[in-house]
Design a protein around this motif. Structure first.
Motif, PDB file in Angstrom:
ATOM      1  N   LEU A 138     -16.280  11.809  22.834  1.00  0.00           N
ATOM      2  CA  LEU A 138     -16.268  11.939  24.294  1.00  0.00           C
ATOM      3  C   LEU A 138     -14.890  12.338  24.812  1.00  0.00           C
ATOM      4  CD1 LEU A 138     -18.492   8.882  25.321  1.00  0.00           C
ATOM      5  CD2 LEU A 138     -19.094  11.312  25.429  1.00  0.00           C
ATOM      6  N   LEU A 139     -13.829  11.990  24.082  1.00  0.00           N
ATOM      7  CA  LEU A 139     -12.484  12.409  24.479  1.00  0.00           C
ATOM      8  C   LEU A 139     -12.259  13.897  24.226  1.00  0.00           C
ATOM      9  CD1 LEU A 139     -10.104   9.537  23.264  1.00  0.00           C
ATOM     10  CD2 LEU A 139     -10.649  10.162  25.610  1.00  0.00           C
ATOM     11  N   GLU A 140     -12.985  14.463  23.269  1.00  0.00           N
ATOM     12  CA  GLU A 140     -12.774  15.861  22.883  1.00  0.00           C
ATOM     13  C   GLU A 140     -13.581  16.839  23.737  1.00  0.00           C
ATOM     14  OE1 GLU A 140     -13.960  15.830  18.848  1.00  0.00           O
ATOM     15  OE2 GLU A 140     -12.250  14.652  18.144  1.00  0.00           O
ATOM     16  N   VAL A 141     -14.567  16.358  24.455  1.00  0.00           N
ATOM     17  CA  VAL A 141     -15.418  17.248  25.254  1.00  0.00           C
ATOM     18  C   VAL A 141     -14.588  17.885  26.378  1.00  0.00           C
ATOM     19  CG1 VAL A 141     -17.394  17.350  26.809  1.00  0.00           C
ATOM     20  CG2 VAL A 141     -17.509  15.955  24.742  1.00  0.00           C
TER      21      VAL A 141
ATOM     22  N   SER B 195     -15.695  19.324  32.841  1.00  0.00           N
ATOM     23  CA  SER B 195     -15.371  20.141  34.019  1.00  0.00           C
ATOM     24  C   SER B 195     -14.600  19.293  35.033  1.00  0.00           C
ATOM     25  CB  SER B 195     -16.661  20.666  34.655  1.00  0.00           C
ATOM     26  OG  SER B 195     -17.443  19.585  35.160  1.00  0.00           O
ATOM     27  N   ARG B 196     -13.966  19.996  35.969  1.00  0.00           N
ATOM     28  CA  ARG B 196     -13.215  19.283  37.011  1.00  0.00           C
ATOM     29  C   ARG B 196     -14.136  18.419  37.858  1.00  0.00           C
ATOM     30  NH1 ARG B 196      -8.020  20.933  37.712  1.00  0.00           N
ATOM     31  NH2 ARG B 196      -7.379  22.843  36.631  1.00  0.00           N
ATOM     32  N   ALA B 197     -15.363  18.871  38.056  1.00  0.00           N
ATOM     33  CA  ALA B 197     -16.315  18.087  38.850  1.00  0.00           C
ATOM     34  C   ALA B 197     -16.609  16.754  38.177  1.00  0.00           C
ATOM     35  CB  ALA B 197     -17.610  18.884  39.042  1.00  0.00           C
ATOM     36  N   VAL B 198     -16.711  16.746  36.847  1.00  0.00           N
ATOM     37  CA  VAL B 198     -16.966  15.495  36.125  1.00  0.00           C
ATOM     38  C   VAL B 198     -15.748  14.587  36.172  1.00  0.00           C
ATOM     39  CG1 VAL B 198     -17.378  14.506  33.837  1.00  0.00           C
ATOM     40  CG2 VAL B 198     -18.726  16.470  34.606  1.00  0.00           C
ATOM     41  N   LEU B 199     -14.561  15.161  35.992  1.00  0.00           N
ATOM     42  CA  LEU B 199     -13.343  14.350  35.957  1.00  0.00           C
ATOM     43  C   LEU B 199     -13.023  13.728  37.311  1.00  0.00           C
ATOM     44  CD1 LEU B 199     -11.053  16.568  33.683  1.00  0.00           C
ATOM     45  CD2 LEU B 199     -12.383  14.556  33.051  1.00  0.00           C
ATOM     46  N   LYS B 200     -13.678  14.177  38.373  1.00  0.00           N
ATOM     47  CA  LYS B 200     -13.486  13.570  39.691  1.00  0.00           C
ATOM     48  C   LYS B 200     -14.439  12.408  39.945  1.00  0.00           C
ATOM     49  CE  LYS B 200     -11.780  17.798  41.932  1.00  0.00           C
ATOM     50  NZ  LYS B 200     -12.046  18.813  42.992  1.00  0.00           N
ATOM     51  N   LEU B 201     -15.424  12.231  39.059  1.00  0.00           N
ATOM     52  CA  LEU B 201     -16.400  11.148  39.238  1.00  0.00           C
ATOM     53  C   LEU B 201     -15.764   9.790  38.961  1.00  0.00           C
ATOM     54  CD1 LEU B 201     -19.517  12.727  37.481  1.00  0.00           C
ATOM     55  CD2 LEU B 201     -19.106  12.514  39.939  1.00  0.00           C
ATOM     56  N   PRO B 202     -16.358   8.694  39.483  1.00  0.00           N
ATOM     57  CA  PRO B 202     -15.842   7.351  39.201  1.00  0.00           C
ATOM     58  C   PRO B 202     -15.838   7.065  37.696  1.00  0.00           C
ATOM     59  CG  PRO B 202     -17.424   7.291  41.004  1.00  0.00           C
ATOM     60  CD  PRO B 202     -17.490   8.674  40.439  1.00  0.00           C
ATOM     61  N   SER B 203     -14.743   6.467  37.214  1.00  0.00           N
ATOM     62  CA  SER B 203     -14.573   6.062  35.809  1.00  0.00           C
ATOM     63  C   SER B 203     -14.610   7.247  34.851  1.00  0.00           C
ATOM     64  CB  SER B 203     -15.654   5.049  35.397  1.00  0.00           C
ATOM     65  OG  SER B 203     -15.614   3.909  36.215  1.00  0.00           O
ATOM     66  N   CYS B 204     -14.272   8.439  35.334  1.00  0.00           N
ATOM     67  CA  CYS B 204     -14.237   9.622  34.463  1.00  0.00           C
ATOM     68  C   CYS B 204     -12.876  10.307  34.461  1.00  0.00           C
ATOM     69  CB  CYS B 204     -15.298  10.636  34.887  1.00  0.00           C
ATOM     70  SG  CYS B 204     -16.990  10.136  34.523  1.00  0.00           S
TER      71      CYS B 204
ATOM     72  N   PHE C  44      -8.371   7.743  28.124  1.00  0.00           N
ATOM     73  CA  PHE C  44      -9.723   7.982  28.636  1.00  0.00           C
ATOM     74  C   PHE C  44      -9.797   9.388  29.205  1.00  0.00           C
ATOM     75  CE2 PHE C  44      -9.122   3.375  29.124  1.00  0.00           C
ATOM     76  CZ  PHE C  44     -10.222   2.893  28.433  1.00  0.00           C
ATOM     77  N   LYS C  45     -10.952  10.007  29.021  1.00  0.00           N
ATOM     78  CA  LYS C  45     -11.220  11.307  29.626  1.00  0.00           C
ATOM     79  C   LYS C  45     -12.731  11.490  29.635  1.00  0.00           C
ATOM     80  CE  LYS C  45     -10.468  16.276  29.029  1.00  0.00           C
ATOM     81  NZ  LYS C  45      -9.949  17.319  28.119  1.00  0.00           N
ATOM     82  N   GLY C  46     -13.306  11.553  30.828  1.00  0.00           N
ATOM     83  CA  GLY C  46     -14.755  11.644  30.914  1.00  0.00           C
ATOM     84  C   GLY C  46     -15.402  10.272  30.985  1.00  0.00           C
ATOM     85  N   PRO C  47     -16.711  10.186  30.785  1.00  0.00           N
ATOM     86  CA  PRO C  47     -17.432   8.910  30.923  1.00  0.00           C
ATOM     87  C   PRO C  47     -17.024   7.896  29.861  1.00  0.00           C
ATOM     88  CG  PRO C  47     -18.850  10.572  29.951  1.00  0.00           C
ATOM     89  CD  PRO C  47     -17.605  11.294  30.385  1.00  0.00           C
ATOM     90  N   ARG C  48     -17.177   6.616  30.218  1.00  0.00           N
ATOM     91  CA  ARG C  48     -16.822   5.521  29.313  1.00  0.00           C
ATOM     92  C   ARG C  48     -18.092   4.769  28.921  1.00  0.00           C
ATOM     93  NH1 ARG C  48     -11.530   3.028  32.536  1.00  0.00           N
ATOM     94  NH2 ARG C  48     -10.613   5.062  33.112  1.00  0.00           N
ATOM     95  N   VAL C  49     -18.252   4.595  27.604  1.00  0.00           N
ATOM     96  CA  VAL C  49     -19.463   3.969  27.079  1.00  0.00           C
ATOM     97  C   VAL C  49     -19.110   2.611  26.493  1.00  0.00           C
ATOM     98  CG1 VAL C  49     -21.364   4.185  25.440  1.00  0.00           C
ATOM     99  CG2 VAL C  49     -20.476   6.215  26.588  1.00  0.00           C
ATOM    100  N   ARG C  50     -19.816   1.577  26.932  1.00  0.00           N
ATOM    101  CA  ARG C  50     -19.646   0.235  26.364  1.00  0.00           C
ATOM    102  C   ARG C  50     -20.610   0.072  25.190  1.00  0.00           C
ATOM    103  NH1 ARG C  50     -22.010  -1.078  31.597  1.00  0.00           N
ATOM    104  NH2 ARG C  50     -19.929  -1.621  32.299  1.00  0.00           N
ATOM    105  N   MET C  51     -20.150  -0.617  24.115  1.00  0.00           N
ATOM    106  CA  MET C  51     -20.951  -0.721  22.897  1.00  0.00           C
ATOM    107  C   MET C  51     -20.850  -2.110  22.286  1.00  0.00           C
ATOM    108  SD  MET C  51     -20.077   2.918  21.035  1.00  0.00           S
ATOM    109  CE  MET C  51     -21.204   4.276  21.280  1.00  0.00           C
TER     110      MET C  51
END
Length: 674
Positions: free
Chosen positions: A182-185, A188-197, A209-216
């Motif tokens: 997920l760090l390598e993807v 887009s700028r639209a995604v990076l402006k979303l909450p927690s992205c 962190f870069k992009g969505p965060r997944v809990r596991m």
């Protein structure tokens, strides 16, 4: 006119834009005369030259900054390449097939993984299109990881996945694959402006962190703790039971970007960290789950050894903390008091410059050194049982020499690439680079001495912690010999005692370089003559060390030998046996052969000599210190003239004489630097 300059590194991260002043050129419409024209032209020329010089300087400084950043990046990539090559040489290959519905039906034990996307509701509210892109890529990455690591997709609920694996090793590798992927993807700028992205960097400039965060969450479900059945419509396996609910609670409790696992997972994976790609695991605490009547230790998978990911998280949510964890020092003793097997001990001693030899380390450096040591120790089933953080001195126990040697090689390499605080510079020797620009020495230099023996005592330490009963301390010659040897080993060097070398000589790690350092009396407390071996990893074989400052060097080693690039003189020495010795040896050896074939008419004295021939190492240690080399031949001459002397008496006396001659020869070699 305007000039804009920026740099783009290999990770796709752009620097800040630097731009020049805006210059507008207006053609002159009024003629002020020839002189004024020439003056204006001169002024314009000077101004243009200054502007050009300014632009050149701006570009120069920007490019120099980029060059520095690129140099650091290349060093990081070089570090990753070296570490990956070392890790791959240690890592085991898993060739298990993927899980199918029929295969999973037969499994009595499974690893459950539950995942969830952090703040998915907020992302959907902020941008429907952006969230759709996140979910599509997220699902693709998840299914790619499931396929790659032989998983079984049980169910999906929106952006939450529930997956089963046949073992915990694939489960851990799947979780870390998703986090790194997920760090390598290229979001887009639209995604990076979303909450927690948004992109988040550490103080050292590392991407966290870069992009969505997944809990596991990962839990190892043992036999009898779960049930399964086939769904009538989807034909997928459906699971239930305490283990299934624990996995769900753990996944819900993790923070975005965090991977948690239970103690049942840790008990399995700690015995073979390489099979899980060498994860760095930290015990965060003892927690109570609704699905379990007893509290359970919870661990966090911080990163993989070859891929740093320095994230920090708050306490897990929804599960109740009972007691704090032991952080990184969580390995169990390799040998317990009731065991009788041999023990391998590594003594590590920081060797600072002489000016700071008796100074305490800065707290920031000592803590960083201890943390990195604990990370390396857990990868090779080690156990830290003595710690002196202020002086950088540690004792670590292993179940065998091979694990201890792999640990030393890995730690020596990674020490050169750790980001040390500025206070540590005084305790580090000068940086040394090879002809190819690679590090030979960098950072603090630590001496590592390895010894393996069965002569030790293991003592259980009680009342150390209410929820930990496996603390053990080791004492005895096995520990003392490693400690004494570390006192003469140079910083950055790995040296094995004769006992440790015997156990590992036929199974050295790939590309390891072994050099004999000769036979030494290490110190007054370790006066027994012992062969010492230097064993370094192939990537560090350019390190050069002076001779060991031991109490006495009895036999020369590689460092004491003549320079092979120069002319040398070779002397061949052979002792001629008297005829009476040769004939008696022939008789005794023939009788020994008859005895081995079952003939029992061999005299008792000859049988003793035959046994003596097999155990002549004991003779080598006998009477060396008490007999002078001046009368070395006297025992033989005295017995050779006595016709009544038996074969055994005569030959044993001759062998002792040869040993005395050897001692005198070695004394002469020392005097003449042979």
């Amino acid at each position: 006119y305007i000039v804009r300059v920026w740099a783009l590194n290999k990770a796709g991260v752009a620097s800040d834009v630097s731009k020049s002043l805006e210059i507008e050129v207006v053609p002159s419409e009024i003629d002020f005369g020839a002189d004024n024209g020439r003056s204006s032209n001169n002024d314009a020329t000077c101004f243009g030259a200054l502007l050009f010089l300014g632009l050149v300087l701006v570009i120069f400084f920007i490019l120099r900054r980029y060059a520095r950043h690129d140099k650091v990046h290349r060093k990081y990539l070089e570090h990753q390449s070296m570490v990956n090559s070392l890790i791959m040489s240690l890592e085991e290959v898993n060739s298990d097939e993927g899980l199918s519905s029929s295969t999973i039906r037969r499994c009595k034990e499974l690893a459950f993984v539950t995942t969830d996307l952090m703040d998915s509701t907020k992302m959907a509210a902020a941008s429907v299109e952006g969230f759709q892109q996140v979910q599509d890529i997220h699902d693709s990455v998840m299914r790619e990881g499931i396929s790659r690591h032989s998983g079984y997709e049980i169910n999906t609920e929106g952006d939450a996945f529930q997956v089963a694996f046949k073992d915990v090793f694939d489960a851990i590798k799947f979780c870390m694959h998703v986090q790194y992927r997920l760090l390598e993807v290229p979001w887009s700028r639209a995604v990076l402006k979303l909450p927690s992205c948004k992109e988040v960097y550490s103080t050292d400039g590392d991407l966290l962190f870069k992009g969505p965060r997944v809990r596991m969450g990962i839990h190892w479900a043992r036999k009898g703790t779960f049930s399964q059945r086939l769904h009538p419509l989807t034909k997928h396996r459906i699971f239930a039971g305490p283990s299934w609910r624990i996995a769900q609670e753990l996944g819900d409790g993790a923070n975005g970007g965090q991977v948690l696992m239970t103690h049942d997972v840790w008990v399995v994976v700690r015995n073979n960290m390489g099979k899980a790609s060498y994860p760095v695991v930290q015990q965060i605490g003892l927690y109570k789950f609704e699905a379990s009547s007893m509290p359970m230790w919870v661990y966090e998978v911080k990163e993989l050894l070859s891929m740093p990911l320095r994230r920090n998280f708050p306490e897990p949510r929804g599960i109740q903390l009972v007691d704090n964890g032991w952080a990184l020092n969580i390995m169990t003793p390799p040998v317990k008091p009731e065991d009788k097997q041999s023990l391998a001990v590594v003594a590590l001693a920081l060797k600072p410059p002489p000016k700071y030899a008796y100074h305490d380390l800065p707290p920031s450096m000592s803590q960083r050194l201890y943390e990195q040591l604990a990370i390396q120790v857990m990868q090779f089933r080690g156990y830290i049982f003595r710690v002196n953080k202020k002086r950088g001195y540690f004792l670590v126990a292993f179940g065998g020499t091979m694990d201890s040697l792999r640990f030393c090689h890995s730690f020596q390499l990674l020490l050169m690439f750790i980001g040390w605080p500025s206070e540590a510079e005084s305790f580090c020797e000068k940086q040394v680079l090879g002809p190819d620009g690679r590090y030979i020495f960098n950072g603090p230099r630590i001496a590592m001495a390895i010894n393996e023996e069965s002569d030790y005592e293991a003592t259980t330490l009680y009342n150390q912690h209410p929820h930990r009963e496996d603390a053990v301390d080791y004492n005895g010659p096995c520990v003392d010999h490693a400690k004494e040897l570390s006192g003469i080993v140079h910083g950055g060097q790995v040296v094995l005692t004769q006992h440790a070398w015997i156990n590992v000589q036929d199974q050295l790690p790939a590309q390891a370089q072994a050099l004999s350092l000769g036979v030494h009396r290490v110190s007054n407390r370790m006066s027994e003559p012992m062969l010492l071996m230097q064993v370094m990893p192939g990537v560090l074989n350019r390190r050069q060390f002076p001779k060991l400052p031991s109490l006495e060097e009895l036999e020369p080693g590689y460092l004491s030998s003549p320079d092979p690039s120069k002319d040398i003189a070779i002397v061949f020495v052979k002792v001629s046996k008297p005829a009476v010795v040769t004939s008696n040896e022939r008789i005794v050896l023939h009788k020994k052969a008859d005895m081995q074939l079952g003939k029992r008419d061999t005299p008792e004295g000859d049988a003793d000599y035959a046994m003596f021939l097999d155990e002549n190492e004991d003779l080598m240690k006998a009477d060396n210190s008490s007999t002078s080399s001046n009368n070395m031949a006297s025992p033989f001459l005295e017995l050779a003239t006595t016709p009544s002397s038996g074969n055994f008496t005569l030959l044993r006396a001759y062998a002792k004489s040869i040993k005395l001659y050897e001692t005198a020869l070695r004394d002469a070699l020392k005097r003449f630097e042979g």
